[in-house]
Design an enzyme around this catalytic site. Structure first.
Site, short mmCIF file in Angstrom:
data_model
loop_
_atom_site.label_atom_id
_atom_site.label_comp_id
_atom_site.label_asym_id
_atom_site.label_seq_id
_atom_site.Cartn_x
_atom_site.Cartn_y
_atom_site.Cartn_z
CE LYS A 70 -7.24 1.02 10.71
NZ LYS A 70 -6.06 0.38 10.67
CG ASP B 234 -1.10 -5.32 0.14
OD1 ASP B 234 -2.13 -5.62 -0.73
OD2 ASP B 234 -0.66 -4.63 0.54
CE1 TYR C 111 -9.38 2.50 8.13
CE2 TYR C 111 -9.99 4.75 9.14
CZ TYR C 111 -9.22 3.77 8.63
OH TYR C 111 -7.86 4.17 8.70
CG ASP D 111 -8.26 -11.04 3.20
OD1 ASP D 111 -8.13 -10.72 4.28
OD2 ASP D 111 -8.96 -10.56 2.49
CB THR E 277 -9.65 -6.11 7.24
OG1 THR E 277 -10.15 -6.52 5.98
CG2 THR E 277 -8.29 -5.76 6.95
N GLY F 167 1.03 -1.27 -0.03
CA GLY F 167 0.01 -0.01 -0.09
C GLY F 167 1.00 1.36 -0.01
CG PHE F 168 0.24 6.18 0.54
CD1 PHE F 168 1.40 6.73 0.13
CD2 PHE F 168 -0.42 6.77 1.62
CE1 PHE F 168 1.59 7.97 0.52
CE2 PHE F 168 -0.19 8.21 1.97
CZ PHE F 168 1.03 8.49 1.60
#
Length: 347
Positions: free
Chosen positions: A159, A41, A155, A66, A102, A20-21
């Site tokens: 988190k 990833d 999200y 995953d 996730t 990812g970024f």
């Protein structure tokens, strides 16, 4: 719990979300410091292009998986960095159930892996655990103002649950877990259509399209350049003893979205102007980290000013996006923005 010597940086780091970024920049930095890196990833939001230059590095290995699936490794793992989660609203809203899993199941699997190997664990949490804050700037002891049933809950609450898992296992003496609460981050390798405000504005300006502003544009954000963030993540992983508290990592400079747009237009002149759209549901009005804890515990604070970081980011997008890809990115961004509006979320 297995105690490790943090005087050196050798060892093997597993970076979940490493394509990812932010993850790919972290892989770069760890390799440059002599660590071996296992990148895990699924490529759901990550990109093979981000790690292509590392594929022939003798200390780098890529595993496509995953994190919601259990995993095991025969080789020793000394550090586990969990950055595996879609991080922009259009991305994490594309499959909100998977986003939640996730955060919870995936984090649980990686914590189990860290426990098995006696590895230190770092959870990449988010400023979104503070929701639309009633306290400003946000300190780590602020418990937040989160809509637990809203469109961002997959999200935000995911988190928050992941943080709870980390601290439960830390208190039980099972995993040396650390938690970083990451504020808005930008820089090269952002996806052009990921829906984040910096990439949105830059891609639109480079393409000669109108810049999209949600609401009045007077809502504020704090923007941290990616290399600064990576230094903070590694510092938090390596600090001893474990601080046993979450640590904000972000740039305390506070800018309105209108100010950010003006800076982008100064770097990429365009006559297209601005387009205002309705403010998304639960969109935070103000966001700025109190980084006193990071300064005190880690000796860390960001070094790259927004103007310099934006210049480097604009240069990267200008080079990496040819005319054809730029048009594709704008088209994909338009679709993303439309879907965001339909779901009452924002970018």
């Amino acid at each position: 719990m297995l105690q490790r010597n943090y005087s050196g940086r050798a060892g093997t780091a597993l970076v979940a979300g490493g394509a990812g970024f932010v993850g790919s920049h972290l892989c770069d930095a760890l390799l440059s410091r002599g660590q071996r890196v296992i990148c895990v990833d699924s490529y759901l939001t990550g990109s093979e292009a981000n790690i292509r230059p590392l594929m022939n590095h003798p200390g780098f290995r890529m595993v496509e998986k995953d994190i919601c699936e259990k995993m095991s490794f025969d080789e020793p793992v000394d550090y586990v960095y969990n950055l595996a989660c879609a991080a922009s609203p259009p991305q994490y809203q594309a499959d909100p159930a998977h986003t939640m899993m996730t955060c919870v199941v995936g984090t649980g699997n990686l914590l189990a892996l860290a426990e098995e190997h006696g590895a230190s664990f770092l959870q990449a949490s988010t400023s979104e655990v503070y929701g639309d804050p009633e306290e400003h700037p946000q300190r780590e002891d602020y418990r937040g103002n989160v809509n637990c049933t809203g469109p961002r809950a997959c999200y935000d609450e995911g988190k928050r649950a992941a943080e709870a898992l980390c601290f439960d296992l830390l208190r039980a003496g099972r995993v040396d877990a650390r938690v970083a609460r990451i504020f808005n981050t930008y820089g090269p390798r952002m996806q052009p259509n990921d829906g984040r405000i910096v990439s949105n504005l830059i891609v639109q300006a480079l393409s000669g399209n109108s810049l999209t502003i949600y609401g009045t544009g007077e809502q504020t954000r704090s923007f941290c350049y990616v290399t600064d963030l990576v230094e903070g993540l590694m510092s938090l992983m390596m600090i001893t003893p474990n601080p046993e508290v979450p640590v904000n990592l972000g740039n305390p400079g506070e800018f309105t979205i209108n100010e950010l747009a003006r800076m982008v237009v100064e770097m990429v002149p365009t006559s297209a102007g601005l387009v205002q759209k309705p403010l998304p549901m639960d969109d935070p009005q103000r966001r700025r980290p109190d980084i006193s804890r990071a300064k005190e515990l880690l000796g860390w604070e960001p070094a790259v000013p927004l103007a310099e970081g934006l210049r480097q980011t604009v240069e990267w997008f200008s080079t990496s996006l040819g005319e054809a890809r730029r048009a594709e990115a704008v088209a994909a961004l338009a679709v993303s923005n439309r879907k965001a509006a339909e779901m009452s979320i924002g970018v």
